[in-house]
Design an enzyme around this catalytic site. Structure first.
Site, PDB file in Angstrom:
ATOM      1  N   LYS A 180      28.024  82.826  71.421  1.00 12.66           N
ATOM      2  CA  LYS A 180      26.312  82.590  71.724  1.00 12.66           C
ATOM      3  C   LYS A 180      26.082  82.874  70.680  1.00 12.66           C
ATOM      4  O   LYS A 180      26.173  84.783  70.399  1.00 12.66           O
ATOM      5  CB  LYS A 180      26.639  82.764  73.694  1.00 12.66           C
ATOM      6  CG  LYS A 180      26.400  84.228  73.531  1.00 12.66           C
ATOM      7  CD  LYS A 180      25.074  84.288  74.664  1.00 12.66           C
ATOM      8  CE  LYS A 180      24.440  85.496  75.018  1.00 12.66           C
ATOM      9  NZ  LYS A 180      23.266  86.050  75.548  1.00 12.66           N
ATOM     10  N   HIS A 210      30.788  84.738  77.948  1.00 10.86           N
ATOM     11  CA  HIS A 210      31.509  85.566  78.998  1.00 10.86           C
ATOM     12  C   HIS A 210      31.425  86.769  80.314  1.00 10.86           C
ATOM     13  O   HIS A 210      31.836  87.018  80.881  1.00 10.86           O
ATOM     14  CB  HIS A 210      31.486  87.418  78.263  1.00 10.86           C
ATOM     15  CG  HIS A 210      30.551  88.320  77.370  1.00 10.86           C
ATOM     16  ND1 HIS A 210      29.510  87.341  77.574  1.00 10.86           N
ATOM     17  CD2 HIS A 210      29.810  89.396  78.950  1.00 10.86           C
ATOM     18  CE1 HIS A 210      28.793  88.860  78.284  1.00 10.86           C
ATOM     19  NE2 HIS A 210      28.861  89.278  78.928  1.00 10.86           N
ATOM     20  N   LYS A 214      33.238  87.189  84.733  1.00 10.03           N
ATOM     21  CA  LYS A 214      33.453  87.984  85.186  1.00 10.03           C
ATOM     22  C   LYS A 214      33.991  87.425  86.684  1.00 10.03           C
ATOM     23  O   LYS A 214      33.281  86.550  87.288  1.00 10.03           O
ATOM     24  CB  LYS A 214      31.900  88.369  85.699  1.00 10.03           C
ATOM     25  CG  LYS A 214      31.461  89.242  85.124  1.00 10.03           C
ATOM     26  CD  LYS A 214      30.199  89.548  85.407  1.00 10.03           C
ATOM     27  CE  LYS A 214      29.446  89.854  84.103  1.00 10.03           C
ATOM     28  NZ  LYS A 214      29.902  91.696  83.460  1.00 10.03           N
ATOM     29  N   GLU A 248      17.921  93.829  84.674  1.00 13.44           N
ATOM     30  CA  GLU A 248      18.580  94.704  83.794  1.00 13.44           C
ATOM     31  C   GLU A 248      17.416  95.799  83.933  1.00 13.44           C
ATOM     32  O   GLU A 248      15.833  95.623  83.764  1.00 13.44           O
ATOM     33  CB  GLU A 248      18.422  94.183  82.567  1.00 13.44           C
ATOM     34  CG  GLU A 248      19.156  93.056  82.353  1.00 13.44           C
ATOM     35  CD  GLU A 248      19.375  93.012  80.774  1.00 13.44           C
ATOM     36  OE1 GLU A 248      20.213  93.877  80.118  1.00 13.44           O
ATOM     37  OE2 GLU A 248      19.161  92.285  80.286  1.00 13.44           O
ATOM     38  N   ASP A 267      17.563  84.043  75.571  1.00 13.51           N
ATOM     39  CA  ASP A 267      18.966  85.332  75.545  1.00 13.51           C
ATOM     40  C   ASP A 267      19.571  85.225  77.105  1.00 13.51           C
ATOM     41  O   ASP A 267      21.124  85.130  77.268  1.00 13.51           O
ATOM     42  CB  ASP A 267      18.218  86.477  75.818  1.00 13.51           C
ATOM     43  CG  ASP A 267      19.002  87.861  75.623  1.00 13.51           C
ATOM     44  OD1 ASP A 267      20.212  87.556  75.146  1.00 13.51           O
ATOM     45  OD2 ASP A 267      18.759  88.844  76.538  1.00 13.51           O
ATOM     46  N   HIS A 272      23.972  82.303  81.005  1.00 10.13           N
ATOM     47  CA  HIS A 272      24.119  83.504  82.042  1.00 10.13           C
ATOM     48  C   HIS A 272      23.784  82.606  83.232  1.00 10.13           C
ATOM     49  O   HIS A 272      24.295  81.961  84.076  1.00 10.13           O
ATOM     50  CB  HIS A 272      24.118  84.918  81.993  1.00 10.13           C
ATOM     51  CG  HIS A 272      24.435  85.669  80.816  1.00 10.13           C
ATOM     52  ND1 HIS A 272      25.267  84.975  79.799  1.00 10.13           N
ATOM     53  CD2 HIS A 272      23.822  85.869  79.948  1.00 10.13           C
ATOM     54  CE1 HIS A 272      25.639  85.656  78.627  1.00 10.13           C
ATOM     55  NE2 HIS A 272      24.592  86.278  78.729  1.00 10.13           N
ATOM     56  N   LYS A 372      13.837  92.853  82.043  1.00 12.88           N
ATOM     57  CA  LYS A 372      14.665  93.905  81.341  1.00 12.88           C
ATOM     58  C   LYS A 372      13.627  94.645  81.453  1.00 12.88           C
ATOM     59  O   LYS A 372      12.180  94.342  82.178  1.00 12.88           O
ATOM     60  CB  LYS A 372      14.062  93.853  79.512  1.00 12.88           C
ATOM     61  CG  LYS A 372      15.452  92.781  79.169  1.00 12.88           C
ATOM     62  CD  LYS A 372      15.037  93.147  77.390  1.00 12.88           C
ATOM     63  CE  LYS A 372      16.885  92.437  77.308  1.00 12.88           C
ATOM     64  NZ  LYS A 372      17.472  93.181  77.576  1.00 12.88           N
ATOM     65  N   LYS A 377      18.981  97.300  87.789  1.00  9.97           N
ATOM     66  CA  LYS A 377      19.704  96.681  87.780  1.00  9.97           C
ATOM     67  C   LYS A 377      20.922  96.042  88.712  1.00  9.97           C
ATOM     68  O   LYS A 377      21.399  95.903  89.355  1.00  9.97           O
ATOM     69  CB  LYS A 377      21.018  97.394  87.082  1.00  9.97           C
ATOM     70  CG  LYS A 377      22.100  96.857  86.473  1.00  9.97           C
ATOM     71  CD  LYS A 377      22.674  97.572  85.093  1.00  9.97           C
ATOM     72  CE  LYS A 377      23.775  96.898  84.276  1.00  9.97           C
ATOM     73  NZ  LYS A 377      23.853  94.895  83.654  1.00  9.97           N
TER      74      LYS A 377
HETATM   75  N1  LIG Z   1      27.491  93.397  69.667  1.00 13.17           N
HETATM   76  C1  LIG Z   1      27.552  92.328  71.373  1.00 13.17           C
HETATM   77  O1  LIG Z   1      27.353  92.722  71.623  1.00 13.17           O
HETATM   78  C2  LIG Z   1      27.999  90.847  71.471  1.00 13.17           C
HETATM   79  C3  LIG Z   1      27.814  89.758  72.387  1.00 13.17           C
HETATM   80  C4  LIG Z   1      27.722  88.683  73.009  1.00 13.17           C
HETATM   81  C5  LIG Z   1      27.696  88.222  71.297  1.00 13.17           C
HETATM   82  N2  LIG Z   1      27.532  88.507  70.149  1.00 13.17           N
HETATM   83  C6  LIG Z   1      27.363  87.997  69.422  1.00 13.17           C
HETATM   84  O2  LIG Z   1      28.623  87.285  68.242  1.00 13.17           O
HETATM   85  C7  LIG Z   1      28.761  86.979  67.043  1.00 13.17           C
HETATM   86  C8  LIG Z   1      28.803  88.591  66.557  1.00 13.17           C
HETATM   87  O3  LIG Z   1      28.514  89.964  66.971  1.00 13.17           O
HETATM   88  P1  LIG Z   1      27.967  90.911  65.566  1.00 13.17           P
HETATM   89  O4  LIG Z   1      27.531  92.171  67.034  1.00 13.17           O
HETATM   90  O5  LIG Z   1      29.621  91.749  65.363  1.00 13.17           O
HETATM   91  O6  LIG Z   1      27.431  91.007  65.118  1.00 13.17           O
HETATM   92  P2  LIG Z   1      27.232  91.645  63.249  1.00 13.17           P
HETATM   93  O7  LIG Z   1      27.585  93.072  63.862  1.00 13.17           O
HETATM   94  O8  LIG Z   1      25.917  91.492  63.154  1.00 13.17           O
HETATM   95  O9  LIG Z   1      28.402  90.563  62.292  1.00 13.17           O
HETATM   96  C9  LIG Z   1      29.522  90.732  62.450  1.00 13.17           C
HETATM   97  C10 LIG Z   1      29.906  90.888  60.830  1.00 13.17           C
HETATM   98  O10 LIG Z   1      29.516  89.833  60.434  1.00 13.17           O
HETATM   99  C11 LIG Z   1      29.022  90.270  58.779  1.00 13.17           C
HETATM  100  N3  LIG Z   1      27.493  90.083  58.798  1.00 13.17           N
HETATM  101  C12 LIG Z   1      26.662  89.877  59.107  1.00 13.17           C
HETATM  102  N4  LIG Z   1      25.495  89.419  58.819  1.00 13.17           N
HETATM  103  C13 LIG Z   1      25.927  89.269  57.502  1.00 13.17           C
HETATM  104  C14 LIG Z   1      25.275  88.494  56.667  1.00 13.17           C
HETATM  105  N5  LIG Z   1      24.121  87.671  56.614  1.00 13.17           N
HETATM  106  N6  LIG Z   1      25.662  87.577  56.259  1.00 13.17           N
HETATM  107  C15 LIG Z   1      27.399  87.264  55.832  1.00 13.17           C
HETATM  108  N7  LIG Z   1      28.154  88.065  56.326  1.00 13.17           N
HETATM  109  C16 LIG Z   1      27.397  89.045  57.257  1.00 13.17           C
HETATM  110  C17 LIG Z   1      29.235  91.533  58.278  1.00 13.17           C
HETATM  111  O11 LIG Z   1      30.724  91.574  57.830  1.00 13.17           O
HETATM  112  P3  LIG Z   1      31.075  91.349  56.341  1.00 13.17           P
HETATM  113  O12 LIG Z   1      29.909  92.520  55.449  1.00 13.17           O
HETATM  114  O13 LIG Z   1      32.172  92.800  56.537  1.00 13.17           O
HETATM  115  O14 LIG Z   1      31.553  90.917  56.017  1.00 13.17           O
HETATM  116  C18 LIG Z   1      29.877  91.956  60.210  1.00 13.17           C
HETATM  117  O15 LIG Z   1      30.082  92.840  60.397  1.00 13.17           O
HETATM  118  C19 LIG Z   1      27.201  86.840  67.160  1.00 13.17           C
HETATM  119  O16 LIG Z   1      27.198  85.419  67.318  1.00 13.17           O
HETATM  120  C20 LIG Z   1      25.724  87.574  68.253  1.00 13.17           C
HETATM  121  O17 LIG Z   1      25.062  87.189  68.369  1.00 13.17           O
HETATM  122  C21 LIG Z   1      27.225  89.918  70.223  1.00 13.17           C
END
Ligand SMILES: NC(=O)c1ccc[n+]([C@@H]2O[C@H](COP(=O)([O-])OP(=O)(O)OC[C@H]3O[C@@H](n4cnc5c(N)ncnc54)[C@H](OP(=O)(O)O)[C@@H]3O)[C@@H](O)[C@H]2O)c1
Length: 517
Positions: A180, A210, A214, A248, A267, A272, A372, A377
């Site tokens: 998402k 996710h 749960k 939260e 969000d 959810h 929030k 929580k």
């Molecule tokens: N983080 C969480 O807890 C969480 C929870 C639920 C859902 N999500 C979803 O999961 C997905 C990934 O989340 P994340 O937090 O891991 O994301 P992130 O850390 O912002 O990005 C993941 C990777 O994507 C590449 N990237 C980021 N911005 C970019 C850009 N502008 N252009 C090209 N590459 C880019 C980067 O790798 P490189 O630069 O090495 O290619 C980065 O390490 C998202 O859709 C987020 O909404 C995340």
């Protein structure tokens, strides 16, 4: 409840006990595969995905023939990627005693960019090599751990490189896991679905929420449909109202960039809360099987009564937190958080009253709330039953008879509580409210899967019950898009400020009535 542990133990069939004793969290066979994580240098991979994969490896929840490819643009080789993941495990507090086993299965593949076709051709070659080396039968799992605006490019490139094709020329299955958010309104969700479906068919697409993994969320269906006594009263005749809360204490943390665009409705509600709503209100499917369950969910979404956007304030209250105190610590207001505009109108709290227009739920108000920086929580579903139709005790008690209440705690309290009236002990005839309490983990000592472990297992098994289907997603957006548009237009509903550490804006009471929040 006296003696309940014994009852639970006695009811456990031998096969369940055996599986629990072996520590294996999976029933059924896990087919071998190569898993490719796009965006493997990112936050989600380090904090959630990789620790979940490692835990699964440690407790036998991964196929024996399994390999992992981290794919991203970062300049690094496989050794550097392994080191990144090792640090991620250390940070997540996992013991590293089986590190060598997972490290040996890992490779890094550098992409020039997420839309660079030759990078995907090279990826296809690497996946083919790993398939030979590990005997993974041509099965591939692609996980998009990427910012959402890159989903389209990565999916198209996978399709063009032949990686989405299944069951031909030595290939096994090919699955795509999407995180998402799935669009930010109906139009963008449709657009995303169109792009995904250019290369992958619906049975290959796993849209993760996710939350659904749960245990206590899954238990909603089992509680309702594996017991004969609740379903007959689960309707408008006996139920006065239903509340679904996801409250939260945390603020926006490091997610201001995303949250400023999304706000609480995108969000929390679009995914959810809507999912929990569907589980709490759907009709029983004829079989516990992905499409039948998702058919029933979609029917719920289709029956949601559209909001009257000209009098939206009688159905929706929006709020934003100001500075206050949470758990004894002073915390800043939303607009003082780093990355938030000082004049931001982004809601951090919403309370909605929705109705489901069908026979079962006609006229029953359903209160959905999330926010929030609230006092506590708490995620839960609360069913308020109607009062007794006639009080035969009115001559002796002279008091109001409180109605029954069923609370299904999802997080952090994993409980089922049923509140009912009982005679107060003693010579006088008077009532007291008492609660039958069941803690979800009671009588169980086996392994518990965290949400990402569960969804990863289901992706590998090809089990789609916990994942969004395209039609359900679009039906939800059809309901919510006019609401978010109204909330973002010039004559949007008022944004009520609430102090951090409280129960949210006072105005929410006007919607629920009777002080129920
Ligand atoms: N983080 C969480 O807890 C969480 C929870 C639920 C859902 N999500 C979803 O999961 C997905 C990934 O989340 P994340 O937090 O891991 O994301 P992130 O850390 O912002 O990005 C993941 C990777 O994507 C590449 N990237 C980021 N911005 C970019 C850009 N502008 N252009 C090209 N590459 C880019 C980067 O790798 P490189 O630069 O090495 O290619 C980065 O390490 C998202 O859709 C987020 O909404 C995340």
């Amino acid at each position: 409840m006296n003696g309940q542990n014994e009852v639970l133990a006695a009811a456990s069939p031998e096969s369940v006990k055996d599986r629990e004793a072996s520590g294996c969290p999976v029933n059924g066979v896990l087919e071998p595969c190569v898993m490719v994580i796009f965006g493997a240098t990112g936050d989600l991979t380090s904090r959630k995905l990789f620790p979940a994969l490692y835990t699964l490896l440690c407790n036998g929840g991964l196929p024996e023939r399994f390999a992992i490819v981290g794919a991203a643009r970062g300049e690094m080789d496989t050794e550097a990627f392994r080191e990144l993941m090792r640090k991620a495990l250390v940070e997540s507090g996992k013991p590293l005693d089986r590190w060598g086993e997972i490290a040996a299965r890992m490779r890094y593949h550098r992409l020039v960019s997420y839309d660079h076709q030759p990078s995907y051709v090279a990826l296809a070659a690497l996946v083919g090599e790993l398939d030979q080396e590990y005997g993974t039968g041509g099965n591939r799992l692609f996980y998009l751990a990427l910012p959402p605006d890159l989903y389209g490019a990565a999916t198209r490139m996978l399709g063009a490189a032949g990686l989405a094709m299944e069951h031909e020329q030595g290939r096994g299955w090919s699955r795509l896991v999407v995180e998402k958010p799935f669009g930010h309104d109906l139009a963008s969700a449709r657009e995303l679905n169109e792009v995904l479906s250019e290369s992958f068919r619906e049975h290959q697409i796993f849209r993760i929420d996710h939350y659904l993994a749960k245990e206590t969320v899954q238990n909603l269906l089992l509680f309702r449909f594996a017991n004969a006594i609740f379903e007959p009263v689960w309707n408008r005749v006996y139920i006065k109202s239903l509340s679904i809360r996801a409250h939260e204490t945390l603020g926006v943390e490091h997610r201001a960039g995303y949250y400023e665009q999304a706000g609480v409705i995108r969000d929390m509600f679009q995914n959810h809360l809507m999912q929990v709503l569907s589980l709490a209100t759907m009709e029983p499917p004829s079989l516990f099987e992905a499409d039948r369950v998702r058919d029933e969910k979609s029917k719920v979404f289709r029956c949601l009564r559209p909001f009257p956007t000209d009098s939206i304030s009688s159905h929706l209250v929006l709020g934003q937190y100001v500075a206050g105190s949470v758990d004894g610590s002073r915390v800043p207001g939303y607009v003082e958080e780093p990355g938030v505009a000082p004049d931001s109108q982004t809601p951090t709290y919403a309370m909605m009253r929705v109705f489901i227009d069908n026979w079962r739920w006609q006229g029953v108000p359903i209160f959905l709330s999330s926010g929030k920086r609230l006092q506590e929580k708490r995620t839960e579903v609360v069913i308020e039953f109607k009062e007794v139709p006639y009080s035969m005790f009115r001559n002796v008690l002279g008091e109001h008879v409180t109605a029954n209440r069923l609370t299904m705690g999802i997080h952090p309290d994993e409980v089922v509580n049923l509140t009912f009236q009982s005679k107060h002990p003693g010579p006088r005839l008077c009532l007291r409210s008492v609660t039958m309490h069941f803690h979800y983990g009671q009588g169980y000592r086996g392994p518990v899967l965290d949400a990402y472990e569960k969804v990863l297992i289901d992706c590998i098994k090809g089990e789609q019950i916990l994942f969004w289907r395209q039609d359900g997603l679009e039906l939800c957006w059809s309901f919510l898009t006019p609401i978010v548009e109204k909330c973002e237009c010039k004559d949007r509903p008022a944004l009520h400020l609430y102090k951090a550490g409280t129960m949210g804006p006072e105005a929410a009471r006007a919607i629920t009535g009777e002080g129920m929040w």
